[in-house]
Design a protein around this motif. Structure first.
Motif, mmCIF file in Angstrom:
data_model
loop_
_atom_site.group_PDB
_atom_site.id
_atom_site.type_symbol
_atom_site.label_atom_id
_atom_site.label_comp_id
_atom_site.label_asym_id
_atom_site.label_seq_id
_atom_site.Cartn_x
_atom_site.Cartn_y
_atom_site.Cartn_z
ATOM 1 N N ALA A 1 0.796 -1.188 -0.081
ATOM 2 C CA ALA A 1 -0.060 0.075 0.026
ATOM 3 C C ALA A 1 1.018 1.311 0.088
ATOM 4 O O ALA A 1 0.602 2.018 -0.455
ATOM 5 C CB ALA A 1 -1.036 -0.003 1.209
ATOM 6 N N SER A 2 1.946 1.333 0.752
ATOM 7 C CA SER A 2 2.780 2.555 0.760
ATOM 8 C C SER A 2 3.489 2.575 -0.506
ATOM 9 O O SER A 2 3.801 3.550 -0.992
ATOM 10 C CB SER A 2 3.976 2.008 1.921
ATOM 11 N N ASP A 3 3.502 1.628 -1.432
ATOM 12 C CA ASP A 3 3.939 1.776 -2.740
ATOM 13 C C ASP A 3 3.170 1.910 -3.802
ATOM 14 O O ASP A 3 3.422 2.153 -5.126
ATOM 15 C CB ASP A 3 4.844 0.561 -3.153
ATOM 16 N N GLY A 4 1.978 2.367 -3.569
ATOM 17 C CA GLY A 4 0.740 2.634 -4.348
ATOM 18 C C GLY A 4 -0.176 1.551 -4.772
ATOM 19 O O GLY A 4 -0.819 1.619 -5.790
ATOM 20 N N VAL A 5 0.138 0.261 -4.604
ATOM 21 C CA VAL A 5 -0.673 -0.603 -5.048
ATOM 22 C C VAL A 5 -1.898 -0.682 -4.235
ATOM 23 O O VAL A 5 -2.094 -0.449 -3.184
ATOM 24 C CB VAL A 5 0.111 -2.149 -4.499
ATOM 25 N N VAL A 6 -2.950 -0.854 -5.310
ATOM 26 C CA VAL A 6 -4.588 -0.923 -4.824
ATOM 27 C C VAL A 6 -5.028 -2.200 -4.736
ATOM 28 O O VAL A 6 -6.174 -2.421 -4.393
ATOM 29 C CB VAL A 6 -5.211 0.148 -5.670
ATOM 30 N N TYR A 7 -4.346 -3.095 -5.528
ATOM 31 C CA TYR A 7 -4.971 -4.640 -5.647
ATOM 32 C C TYR A 7 -3.730 -5.501 -5.517
ATOM 33 O O TYR A 7 -2.654 -5.170 -6.364
ATOM 34 C CB TYR A 7 -5.848 -4.859 -6.960
ATOM 35 N N ALA A 8 -3.671 -6.584 -4.806
ATOM 36 C CA ALA A 8 -2.637 -7.430 -4.828
ATOM 37 C C ALA A 8 -3.126 -8.784 -4.711
ATOM 38 O O ALA A 8 -3.925 -9.200 -3.731
ATOM 39 C CB ALA A 8 -1.554 -7.161 -3.746
ATOM 40 N N GLU A 9 -2.530 -9.851 -5.229
ATOM 41 C CA GLU A 9 -2.770 -11.113 -5.115
ATOM 42 C C GLU A 9 -1.363 -11.824 -4.388
ATOM 43 O O GLU A 9 -0.304 -11.745 -5.148
ATOM 44 C CB GLU A 9 -3.074 -12.181 -6.296
ATOM 45 N N LEU A 10 -1.272 -12.200 -3.131
ATOM 46 C CA LEU A 10 -0.174 -12.868 -2.295
ATOM 47 C C LEU A 10 -0.126 -14.107 -2.691
ATOM 48 O O LEU A 10 -1.130 -14.900 -1.980
ATOM 49 C CB LEU A 10 -0.246 -12.235 -1.198
ATOM 50 N N ARG A 11 0.837 -14.736 -3.165
ATOM 51 C CA ARG A 11 0.909 -16.237 -3.298
ATOM 52 C C ARG A 11 1.766 -16.933 -2.189
ATOM 53 O O ARG A 11 2.965 -16.085 -1.821
ATOM 54 C CB ARG A 11 0.948 -16.734 -4.632
ATOM 55 N N TYR A 12 1.643 -17.930 -1.625
ATOM 56 C CA TYR A 12 2.411 -18.683 -0.897
ATOM 57 C C TYR A 12 1.970 -20.270 -0.692
ATOM 58 O O TYR A 12 0.891 -20.676 -1.148
ATOM 59 C CB TYR A 12 2.375 -18.087 0.679
ATOM 60 N N ALA A 13 2.914 -20.976 -0.362
ATOM 61 C CA ALA A 13 2.631 -22.471 -0.145
ATOM 62 C C ALA A 13 2.452 -23.010 1.185
ATOM 63 O O ALA A 13 3.522 -23.178 1.946
ATOM 64 C CB ALA A 13 3.831 -23.126 -0.845
ATOM 65 N N PRO A 14 1.201 -23.184 1.665
ATOM 66 C CA PRO A 14 0.897 -23.869 2.913
ATOM 67 C C PRO A 14 1.603 -24.859 3.210
ATOM 68 O O PRO A 14 2.174 -24.976 4.497
ATOM 69 C CB PRO A 14 -0.824 -24.034 2.868
ATOM 70 N N GLU A 15 2.069 -25.827 2.510
ATOM 71 C CA GLU A 15 2.645 -27.031 2.878
ATOM 72 C C GLU A 15 4.169 -26.780 3.223
ATOM 73 O O GLU A 15 4.710 -27.454 3.779
ATOM 74 C CB GLU A 15 2.941 -27.969 1.586
ATOM 75 N N GLN A 16 4.440 -25.589 3.051
ATOM 76 C CA GLN A 16 5.788 -25.013 3.546
ATOM 77 C C GLN A 16 6.061 -24.419 4.937
ATOM 78 O O GLN A 16 6.949 -24.281 5.417
ATOM 79 C CB GLN A 16 6.620 -24.165 2.514
ATOM 80 N N HIS A 17 4.954 -24.475 5.572
ATOM 81 C CA HIS A 17 4.845 -23.752 6.911
ATOM 82 C C HIS A 17 4.080 -24.766 7.851
ATOM 83 O O HIS A 17 3.522 -24.249 8.869
ATOM 84 C CB HIS A 17 3.773 -22.720 6.684
ATOM 85 N N LEU A 18 4.717 -26.096 7.742
ATOM 86 C CA LEU A 18 3.939 -26.893 8.904
ATOM 87 C C LEU A 18 4.994 -27.470 9.742
ATOM 88 O O LEU A 18 4.665 -28.256 10.840
ATOM 89 C CB LEU A 18 3.515 -28.305 8.052
ATOM 90 N N ARG A 19 6.245 -26.957 9.843
ATOM 91 C CA ARG A 19 7.370 -27.622 10.586
ATOM 92 C C ARG A 19 7.146 -27.270 12.094
ATOM 93 O O ARG A 19 7.682 -27.972 13.052
ATOM 94 C CB ARG A 19 8.605 -26.990 10.327
ATOM 95 N N GLY A 20 6.444 -26.366 12.327
ATOM 96 C CA GLY A 20 6.069 -26.167 13.851
ATOM 97 C C GLY A 20 4.702 -26.637 14.449
ATOM 98 O O GLY A 20 4.555 -26.256 15.528
ATOM 99 N N GLY A 21 4.165 -27.381 13.662
ATOM 100 C CA GLY A 21 3.146 -28.290 14.164
ATOM 101 C C GLY A 21 1.564 -27.490 13.752
ATOM 102 O O GLY A 21 0.763 -28.299 13.988
ATOM 103 N N LEU A 22 1.492 -26.656 12.892
ATOM 104 C CA LEU A 22 0.554 -26.111 12.259
ATOM 105 C C LEU A 22 -0.168 -27.023 10.994
ATOM 106 O O LEU A 22 0.649 -27.939 10.460
ATOM 107 C CB LEU A 22 0.865 -24.951 11.589
ATOM 108 N N ASP A 23 -1.386 -27.179 10.977
ATOM 109 C CA ASP A 23 -2.064 -27.700 10.031
ATOM 110 C C ASP A 23 -2.152 -26.673 8.858
ATOM 111 O O ASP A 23 -2.134 -25.501 9.039
ATOM 112 C CB ASP A 23 -3.156 -28.744 10.261
ATOM 113 N N LEU A 24 -2.446 -27.218 7.460
ATOM 114 C CA LEU A 24 -2.845 -26.517 6.316
ATOM 115 C C LEU A 24 -4.003 -25.493 6.847
ATOM 116 O O LEU A 24 -3.552 -24.449 6.387
ATOM 117 C CB LEU A 24 -3.109 -27.334 5.153
ATOM 118 N N ASP A 25 -5.004 -25.881 7.377
ATOM 119 C CA ASP A 25 -5.970 -24.763 7.583
ATOM 120 C C ASP A 25 -5.624 -23.574 8.370
ATOM 121 O O ASP A 25 -5.841 -22.738 8.120
ATOM 122 C CB ASP A 25 -7.198 -25.422 7.932
ATOM 123 N N GLU A 26 -4.949 -24.163 9.376
ATOM 124 C CA GLU A 26 -4.156 -23.132 10.271
ATOM 125 C C GLU A 26 -3.384 -22.004 9.893
ATOM 126 O O GLU A 26 -3.217 -20.811 10.112
ATOM 127 C CB GLU A 26 -3.592 -23.683 11.445
#
Length: 384
Positions: free
Chosen positions: A103-128
């Motif tokens: 937003a500080s850079d002037g973006v008014v619409y953004a799609e942010l992509r990430y891979a949920p499967e890469q964030h499970l090492r700490g015990g989270l599940d995909l939905d969390e």
């Protein structure tokens, strides 16, 4: 103080570029962290593997490591950020700061992509994972709106890794969370040896569920990757797609072998370009290309900004969009990408307006919401 936009025939200044509204379709959440946030999170979770613990030194390390000309080496820089993105608090903070920075850079619409499967090492599940990111995105949008600045609309894309075997599971996760700020699905990772058709089951499921998806294709691998993404898998958009120029010729010579910079091509040269069957199909069907110039230079997908295919494909009226890919690794922003094309490829305001409208036309957002941003935000700013 609001900077007045330049006339459509002039090259905008850096200040004018920064003030313009922008739309961003291809930005990796884990590729846009603030260096100080990485240091803070590493301290919180007890991670001692960072190559530097001072903000500027760490920023230098990411940029220099990514600037190797190899997609595989480029992707290896993500090991450091993923190490600190394994708790709900970290994911929420990163998502919130991402929205604020855009937003500080002037973006008014953004799609942010990430891979949920890469964030499970700490015990989270995909939905969390999805809910933690969604919470941060919402907090960021609300903070921007409450500050009196121009609002930003942000959505997420859930990415499956093409070298793994969880694409159907991530596709189902996407459909399950379409009401939680999730706009669609993506597949990413090293292209060579991992064709998108290996994940056909996921794409067939998404189509049955009327869910949007894009596919990374035509970056490190050539025309077969693009062909499979579109004709086998049904991709609505192409992540990168720079290798589409391999299907273009000028007087029988591949356009990549023509020495004249694309910005200097005459109308007669453009008229003489011949499109192969695949390139013609992509242009005729208005399949959006999510192009990321700075990132492509780092991975070796393009030689220079002046010779980046985005300029030629834009002049040939493909549906080109401009994106950041990974702001941390490329030390870039949407204003930075626009500025590079203005300075090194001869772009003017009309080009920037076109790729911004192209992105909004191609967004995984309901039609009426896309149209409202184009008519109420983009056109008034660009047209004066």
């Amino acid at each position: 103080m609001t900077t007045e936009p330049p006339t459509p025939t002039t090259a905008p200044s850096p200040e004018q570029i920064r003030a313009l509204p922008k739309a961003l379709l291809h930005d990796h959440l884990d590729g846009g962290l603030r260096p100080q946030t990485i240091i803070d999170l590493a301290d919180e979770v007890g991670y001692d593997g960072l190559p530097a613990t001072e903000e500027s030194a760490l920023a230098d390390w990411f940029a220099e490591s990514a600037d190797s000309g190899s997609l595989e080496r480029y992707l290896s820089t993500f090991d450091q950020v993923l190490a600190v993105m394994q708790t709900p608090e970290a994911l929420t903070r990163v998502a919130r700061e991402c929205v604020l920075d855009l937003a500080s850079d002037g973006v008014v619409y953004a799609e942010l992509r990430y891979a949920p499967e890469q964030h499970l090492r700490g015990g989270l599940d995909l939905d969390e994972v999805v809910l933690a990111v969604h919470r941060g995105v919402q907090e960021g949008m609300e903070e921007v709106a409450g500050s009196g600045r121009r609002p930003i609309v942000a959505r997420t894309l859930l990415t499956a890794m093409r070298h793994a075997a969880r694409s159907r599971e991530i596709a189902e996760l996407t459909v399950r969370h379409l009401g939680d700020g999730v706009a669609g699905f993506d597949i990413a990772g090293a292209e060579a040896g991992f064709p998108p058709s290996r994940h056909l089951d996921a794409f067939e499921f998404l189509r049955r569920e009327n869910a949007h998806f894009t596919i990374h294709a035509g970056e490190a691998f050539g025309l077969p990757s693009i062909w499979e993404a579109i004709q086998w898998c049904g991709a609505e958009r192409l992540g990168h797609g720079v290798r589409l120029v391999d299907d273009l010729t000028l007087d029988g010579v591949p356009v990549t072998e023509v020495e004249t910079p694309y910005a200097e091509w005459t109308d007669d040269m453009l008229a003489a370009v011949r499109l192969g069957a695949l390139a013609a199909y992509v242009r005729d069907r208005r399949i959006p290309l999510e192009m990321c110039p700075s990132s492509n230079l780092q991975t070796g997908a393009a030689p220079t900004i002046a010779a980046h295919p985005i300029t030629l494909l834009d002049r040939l009226r493909f549906r080109v969009t401009l994106n950041t890919d990974n702001r941390l690794m490329s030390r870039t922003s949407m204003s930075g990408e626009m500025g590079l094309l203005v300075d090194r490829a001869g772009w003017e305001l009309a080009h920037l307006r076109r790729v911004t409208v192209n992105a909004l036309k191609s967004a995984f957002l309901p039609f009426d919401e896309r149209l409202a941003i184009i008519e109420d935000v983009v056109k008034p700013a660009y047209d004066g």
